[in-house]
Design a protein around this motif. Structure first.
Motif, PDB file in Angstrom:
ATOM      1  N   LYS A 156      -8.368   5.506  -8.588  1.00  0.00           N
ATOM      2  CA  LYS A 156      -9.217   6.669  -8.418  1.00  0.00           C
ATOM      3  C   LYS A 156      -9.253   7.064  -6.946  1.00  0.00           C
ATOM      4  N   PRO A 157      -9.552   8.309  -6.654  1.00  0.00           N
ATOM      5  CA  PRO A 157      -9.652   8.717  -5.239  1.00  0.00           C
ATOM      6  C   PRO A 157     -10.623   7.852  -4.443  1.00  0.00           C
ATOM      7  N   GLU A 158     -11.674   7.364  -5.086  1.00  0.00           N
ATOM      8  CA  GLU A 158     -12.645   6.532  -4.367  1.00  0.00           C
ATOM      9  C   GLU A 158     -12.115   5.131  -4.051  1.00  0.00           C
ATOM     10  N   ASP A 159     -10.937   4.807  -4.545  1.00  0.00           N
ATOM     11  CA  ASP A 159     -10.300   3.541  -4.164  1.00  0.00           C
ATOM     12  C   ASP A 159      -9.568   3.655  -2.833  1.00  0.00           C
TER      13      ASP A 159
ATOM     14  N   GLY B  60      -5.763 -10.581   7.426  1.00  0.00           N
ATOM     15  CA  GLY B  60      -4.545  -9.835   7.675  1.00  0.00           C
ATOM     16  C   GLY B  60      -4.859  -8.538   8.409  1.00  0.00           C
ATOM     17  N   GLN B  61      -3.811  -7.760   8.652  1.00  0.00           N
ATOM     18  CA  GLN B  61      -3.970  -6.542   9.443  1.00  0.00           C
ATOM     19  C   GLN B  61      -4.332  -5.336   8.578  1.00  0.00           C
ATOM     20  N   GLY B  62      -4.204  -5.469   7.273  1.00  0.00           N
ATOM     21  CA  GLY B  62      -4.577  -4.398   6.359  1.00  0.00           C
ATOM     22  C   GLY B  62      -3.407  -3.530   5.940  1.00  0.00           C
ATOM     23  N   THR B  63      -3.553  -2.926   4.768  1.00  0.00           N
ATOM     24  CA  THR B  63      -2.563  -1.974   4.266  1.00  0.00           C
ATOM     25  C   THR B  63      -3.308  -0.779   3.682  1.00  0.00           C
ATOM     26  N   GLN B  64      -2.825   0.409   3.984  1.00  0.00           N
ATOM     27  CA  GLN B  64      -3.512   1.629   3.568  1.00  0.00           C
ATOM     28  C   GLN B  64      -3.165   1.977   2.122  1.00  0.00           C
ATOM     29  N   VAL B  65      -4.196   2.265   1.356  1.00  0.00           N
ATOM     30  CA  VAL B  65      -4.041   2.772  -0.009  1.00  0.00           C
ATOM     31  C   VAL B  65      -4.706   4.137  -0.055  1.00  0.00           C
ATOM     32  N   THR B  66      -3.945   5.127  -0.453  1.00  0.00           N
ATOM     33  CA  THR B  66      -4.467   6.487  -0.564  1.00  0.00           C
ATOM     34  C   THR B  66      -4.218   6.992  -1.978  1.00  0.00           C
ATOM     35  N   VAL B  67      -5.296   7.395  -2.635  1.00  0.00           N
ATOM     36  CA  VAL B  67      -5.201   7.904  -4.002  1.00  0.00           C
ATOM     37  C   VAL B  67      -5.547   9.389  -3.953  1.00  0.00           C
ATOM     38  N   SER B  68      -4.555  10.198  -4.175  1.00  0.00           N
ATOM     39  CA  SER B  68      -4.748  11.635  -4.044  1.00  0.00           C
ATOM     40  C   SER B  68      -3.677  12.378  -4.819  1.00  0.00           C
ATOM     41  N   SER B  69      -4.054  13.539  -5.334  1.00  0.00           N
ATOM     42  CA  SER B  69      -3.081  14.392  -6.015  1.00  0.00           C
ATOM     43  C   SER B  69      -2.493  15.403  -5.041  1.00  0.00           C
TER      44      SER B  69
ATOM     45  N   GLN C  79     -11.962  -1.146   3.226  1.00  0.00           N
ATOM     46  CA  GLN C  79     -12.840  -0.395   4.106  1.00  0.00           C
ATOM     47  C   GLN C  79     -12.375   1.049   4.170  1.00  0.00           C
ATOM     48  N   ALA C  80     -13.236   1.918   3.719  1.00  0.00           N
ATOM     49  CA  ALA C  80     -12.969   3.354   3.786  1.00  0.00           C
ATOM     50  C   ALA C  80     -13.573   3.902   5.072  1.00  0.00           C
ATOM     51  N   PRO C  81     -13.080   5.043   5.554  1.00  0.00           N
ATOM     52  CA  PRO C  81     -13.598   5.620   6.797  1.00  0.00           C
ATOM     53  C   PRO C  81     -15.104   5.838   6.722  1.00  0.00           C
ATOM     54  N   GLY C  82     -15.792   5.357   7.749  1.00  0.00           N
ATOM     55  CA  GLY C  82     -17.230   5.556   7.817  1.00  0.00           C
ATOM     56  C   GLY C  82     -18.045   4.639   6.934  1.00  0.00           C
ATOM     57  N   LYS C  83     -17.371   3.705   6.260  1.00  0.00           N
ATOM     58  CA  LYS C  83     -18.082   2.792   5.358  1.00  0.00           C
ATOM     59  C   LYS C  83     -17.889   1.355   5.804  1.00  0.00           C
ATOM     60  N   GLU C  84     -18.774   0.495   5.317  1.00  0.00           N
ATOM     61  CA  GLU C  84     -18.656  -0.917   5.626  1.00  0.00           C
ATOM     62  C   GLU C  84     -17.544  -1.553   4.779  1.00  0.00           C
TER      63      GLU C  84
ATOM     64  N   GLY D  57       0.818  -1.200   0.000  1.00  0.00           N
ATOM     65  CA  GLY D  57       0.000   0.000   0.000  1.00  0.00           C
ATOM     66  C   GLY D  57       0.854   1.253   0.000  1.00  0.00           C
ATOM     67  N   GLY D  58       0.183   2.402  -0.146  1.00  0.00           N
ATOM     68  CA  GLY D  58       0.904   3.658  -0.141  1.00  0.00           C
ATOM     69  C   GLY D  58       0.075   4.772  -0.725  1.00  0.00           C
ATOM     70  N   LEU D  59       0.752   5.875  -0.990  1.00  0.00           N
ATOM     71  CA  LEU D  59       0.122   7.049  -1.578  1.00  0.00           C
ATOM     72  C   LEU D  59       0.429   7.080  -3.073  1.00  0.00           C
ATOM     73  N   VAL D  60      -0.600   7.234  -3.874  1.00  0.00           N
ATOM     74  CA  VAL D  60      -0.422   7.251  -5.324  1.00  0.00           C
ATOM     75  C   VAL D  60      -1.348   8.301  -5.918  1.00  0.00           C
ATOM     76  N   GLN D  61      -0.931   8.880  -7.023  1.00  0.00           N
ATOM     77  CA  GLN D  61      -1.777   9.870  -7.689  1.00  0.00           C
ATOM     78  C   GLN D  61      -2.886   9.189  -8.480  1.00  0.00           C
ATOM     79  N   PRO D  62      -3.978   9.884  -8.714  1.00  0.00           N
ATOM     80  CA  PRO D  62      -5.036   9.324  -9.568  1.00  0.00           C
ATOM     81  C   PRO D  62      -4.468   8.889 -10.914  1.00  0.00           C
ATOM     82  N   GLY D  63      -4.904   7.715 -11.360  1.00  0.00           N
ATOM     83  CA  GLY D  63      -4.389   7.148 -12.591  1.00  0.00           C
ATOM     84  C   GLY D  63      -3.181   6.259 -12.402  1.00  0.00           C
ATOM     85  N   GLY D  64      -2.630   6.267 -11.208  1.00  0.00           N
ATOM     86  CA  GLY D  64      -1.452   5.465 -10.934  1.00  0.00           C
ATOM     87  C   GLY D  64      -1.780   4.015 -10.621  1.00  0.00           C
ATOM     88  N   SER D  65      -0.728   3.270 -10.285  1.00  0.00           N
ATOM     89  CA  SER D  65      -0.863   1.833 -10.017  1.00  0.00           C
ATOM     90  C   SER D  65      -0.169   1.447  -8.728  1.00  0.00           C
ATOM     91  N   LEU D  66      -0.675   0.393  -8.138  1.00  0.00           N
ATOM     92  CA  LEU D  66      -0.045  -0.251  -6.990  1.00  0.00           C
ATOM     93  C   LEU D  66      -0.277  -1.748  -7.105  1.00  0.00           C
TER      94      LEU D  66
END
Length: 123
Positions: free
Chosen positions: A87-90, A114-123, A39-44, A9-18
């Motif tokens: 996409k940011p919604e990912d 597993g314990q999870g890995t954070q994926v953040t899609v943002s410019s 699981q996004a914040p506030g969502k199931e 996981g990590g920080l990636v710009q929109p359109g990028g890949s992980l």
């Protein structure tokens, strides 16, 4: 003891890949279906993708079809989730889960997580 560890996981710009990895220890993945959830914040927690124990069958949530690809390398006891055109919604915490059964998109069908890995899609 069954243990799953996500990475990639990590920080990636929109359109990028992980590429996320789910490595198993304490057991052999060969006989397990593996699911990726997020699981996004506030969502199931929602099912993203699943691969059967043989690798012959895969399924994807409509929101990721054509962009994400799940695969497994039983020799390395690892399952991967290639994520393209992000996409940011990912943005979410991504979890892998194992179950000695068939694929499912329901988190309640999986017993090992597993314990999870954070994926953040943002410019």
């Amino acid at each position: 003891q069954l243990q799953l560890v996500e990475s990639g996981g990590g920080l990636v710009q929109p359109g990028g890949s992980l590429r996320l990895s789910c490595a198993a220890s304490g057991f052999t993945l060969d006989y397990y279906a593996i699911g990726w959830f997020r699981q996004a914040p506030g969502k199931e927690r929602e099912g993203v993708s699943c691969i059967s124990s043989s690798g012959d069958s895969t399924n994807y949530a409509d929101s990721v079809k054509g962009r994400f690809t799940i695969s497994r390398d039983n020799a390395k006891n690892t399952v991967y989730l290639q994520m393209n055109s992000l996409k940011p919604e990912d943005t979410a915490v991504y979890y892998c889960a194992a179950e000695r059964s068939w694929c499912s998109d329901r988190a309640t069908d999986f017993g090992s997580w597993g314990q999870g890995t954070q994926v953040t899609v943002s410019s």
